[in-house]
Write a protein that holds these residues in place. Structure first.
Motif, mmCIF file in Angstrom:
data_model
loop_
_atom_site.group_PDB
_atom_site.id
_atom_site.type_symbol
_atom_site.label_atom_id
_atom_site.label_comp_id
_atom_site.label_asym_id
_atom_site.label_seq_id
_atom_site.Cartn_x
_atom_site.Cartn_y
_atom_site.Cartn_z
ATOM 1 N N ILE A 1 0.869 -1.175 0.000
ATOM 2 C CA ILE A 1 0.000 0.000 0.000
ATOM 3 C C ILE A 1 0.904 1.223 0.000
ATOM 4 O O ILE A 1 1.777 1.358 0.880
ATOM 5 C CB ILE A 1 -0.951 0.011 1.215
ATOM 6 N N HIS B 1 -4.966 6.138 -1.841
ATOM 7 C CA HIS B 1 -3.846 5.203 -1.676
ATOM 8 C C HIS B 1 -3.785 4.250 -2.861
ATOM 9 O O HIS B 1 -4.796 3.976 -3.522
ATOM 10 C CB HIS B 1 -4.007 4.387 -0.387
ATOM 11 N N LEU C 1 -2.851 0.371 -4.110
ATOM 12 C CA LEU C 1 -2.702 -1.012 -3.667
ATOM 13 C C LEU C 1 -2.153 -1.844 -4.816
ATOM 14 O O LEU C 1 -2.651 -1.775 -5.945
ATOM 15 C CB LEU C 1 -4.061 -1.591 -3.235
#
Length: 573
Positions: free
Chosen positions: A520, A551, A553
């Motif tokens: 992440i 964010h 991932l």
């Protein structure tokens, strides 16, 4: 006086290391709720004895788990399978306790574990903190019950072990709570011909009889007269019930008496982990494979080295070779000394002439249990080490041509009804090798329901070689398919504000998941691996990612044949 006190203290310490503890009150129940079991110590399982108690948690997770006695945490483990999240505590009494399938640890231990997981970039960790790091008091909350690892439902797996060698002992030897005044139940009797000359009611085959009776007194109906000539063994199907629980548990002891003389006794006080696989010899393995029910033998196979047997005469076998009527009694007890007996008579007959005995099939290869054995045929080699067989077998083999997806003949290696105590070496030669795919090839065990089980395989002199722990049907296949990633609820730019976690399903159809690497914002993130549900779980952590921002991932999943899949997305949280 000082010497006398030291002597008494030493005697108390060493007595606690025996199977029968002198002080049965040193431990309390590890849960604050009423004590109720779903499984007990020594319960019969696939390839092992159950090494502790499964204590019910009222069908939910999150119940407070307390230290059974004062001591210190000496080991912490987190694993996708097996015990899942587990704590190990050492006590001054000479015992240790184990608490497994936990949902989470107490806050200080939880933070300690998480720090090491991030440091190692691994969900799976085994930690050995110093004895000063986490001292605990009797009754102190150390964790919360769960369903992690190979657990089949919410419960606490609890063990008591001898600290000196990690040998598990029966926790019900201690007063943990609960009560039991229910006598064990005996359901069936099995009679086994030990050699080709033995006749049971004129047949050289296993005979199983239903049992009549109740409340501790069982018998064989008079219409089932038992006539035997030759060397014979017995077995029983039985179970125990405990107060306030409907779960069928294992019996604690079994004793065989013939004409009032004890010929066999089994007592489940303790066993070592390196003995646990001997369960496959203690039970009637063939019946278990065919019917999924357990018959326990009241005799010992030649290579069964379990130390739970005592008062054994001629391995528990009896030669019915006279013209007498013999009284046979099988006594079954639970650890609370509730007792049931099965009584029946056997009419013995002298053995018939050896010339009429059934001989072994001469087309089969004899493999003695007390030495290494080897079998070779075109395209296959089987090497069985000494100690892998519980008794001498007559090894059978055949093969059939390859069908779709097979890169070798299908090899039928003996039969699945014969157990193997330790791995043997299996080598198979492929009939074809797809160009550039050598590294993707592996040996596959094909079950009766066509389920495929991949074996970790390596190349050696033109053969693929693997360690197999059971007999069955094998062929060479190929795994060039990447794992599947199912990110349900995730999509590019998804808003996860208010959510507590991310769940992603990862599966592999053949060789299995080898590793997963989650990032992440470019940094390793702790995704817990729920292996039984093929799911990895990230619990949002404000200490490690900022709230109210976007964010990235990324996830890389690799199987055991180095096939890899990737998943990437952005999300807001």
């Amino acid at each position: 006086m000082i010497f006398l006190n030291l002597f008494i203290s030493s005697m108390l310490f060493f007595s606690l290391l025996n199977d029968e503890p002198k002080d049965k009150t040193i431990f309390i129940s590890p849960l604050k709720i009423p004590f109720s079991l779903s499984s007990n110590f020594g319960e019969l399982r696939a390839d092992h004895f159950h090494s502790g108690l499964d204590i019910k948690t009222q069908g939910v997770t999150g119940k407070e788990v307390v230290a059974s006695a004062s001591g210190y945490v000496y080991r912490i483990s987190v694993s996708p399978g097996g015990f899942g999240k587990a704590l190990y505590i050492k006590h001054p009494s000479g015992y240790s306790t184990v608490y497994a399938h936990l949902e989470r640890f107490s806050p200080a231990i939880e933070e300690y574990v998480k720090d090491h997981q991030y440091e190692n970039k691994s969900y799976l960790v085994t930690l050995f903190p110093s004895k000063e790091k986490f001292p605990v008091r009797k009754g102190e909350v150390i964790a919360f019950s769960g369903n992690t690892g190979s657990s089949g439902g919410p419960h606490l797996h609890y063990e008591i072990r001898k600290s000196e060698d990690e040998t598990p002992v029966n926790p019900l030897s201690f007063e943990l709570g609960g009560s039991d005044n229910i006598k064990p139940v005996i359901e069936k009797l099995a009679i086994y011909p030990i050699n080709n000359n033995t006749l049971i009611n004129n047949h050289n085959s296993v005979r199983k009889l239903s049992v009549s009776g109740s409340n501790g007194k069982y018998f064989i109906s008079s219409e089932n007269e038992i006539n035997i000539s030759g060397l014979t063994g017995f077995g029983i199907k039985s179970f125990d019930l405990l107060n306030d629980s409907n779960n069928k548990c294992a019996v604690y002891s079994i004793e065989l008496k013939i004409d009032s003389i004890t010929h066999f006794k089994y007592i489940m006080d303790s066993f070592s982990f390196n003995e646990s696989r001997f369960v496959n010899s203690h039970i009637d393995y063939e019946t278990y494979q065919k019917e999924k029910v357990y018959f326990e033998r009241t005799y010992i196979q030649p290579n069964d080295k379990l130390r739970v047997y005592s008062d054994v005469d001629d391995r528990g076998l009896f030669n019915f070779n006279d013209s007498r009527i013999h009284d046979v009694v099988i006594i079954v007890k639970d650890i609370f000394n509730n007792k049931s007996t099965l009584s029946f008579k056997v009419k013995a007959h002298p053995l018939k002439s050896q010339g009429k005995a059934v001989s072994a099939n001469k087309s089969l290869k004899e493999m003695p249990y007390n030495r290494s054995n080897k079998f070779e045929s075109e395209g296959i080699s089987v090497n069985i080490p000494s100690g892998a067989l519980y008794d001498t077998i007559y090894f059978s083999y055949k093969k059939s041509p390859a069908t779709n997806g097979m890169l070798s003949d299908l090899h039928y290696v003996h039969n699945k009804f014969t157990p193997v105590h330790k791995a043997y070496k299996l080598s198979i030669k492929p009939t074809t090798i797809p160009e550039g795919k050598e590294s993707k090839m592996l040996i596959i065990k094909l079950d009766d329901d066509q389920k495929k089980n991949a074996l970790n395989s390596t190349w050696s002199d033109g053969f693929l070689t693997a360690k197999a722990t059971s007999f069955g049907n094998f062929y060479i296949g190929i795994d060039d398919t990447s794992p599947v990633i199912l990110a349900n609820g995730l999509s590019q730019g998804v808003n996860l504000s208010g959510k507590k976690e991310i769940r992603i399903k990862i599966t592999d159809e053949l060789s299995g998941i080898y590793s997963y690497e989650p990032l992440i914002d470019g940094k390793w993130a702790l995704f817990e691996y729920d292996q039984k549900n093929n799911t990895i779980i990230y619990k949002f952590d404000e200490k490690r990612i900022s709230k109210g921002t976007t964010h990235s991932l990324s996830l890389k999943v690799t199987d055991n044949k180095d096939n890899t899949s990737y998943y990437n997305c952005n999300f807001r949280w």
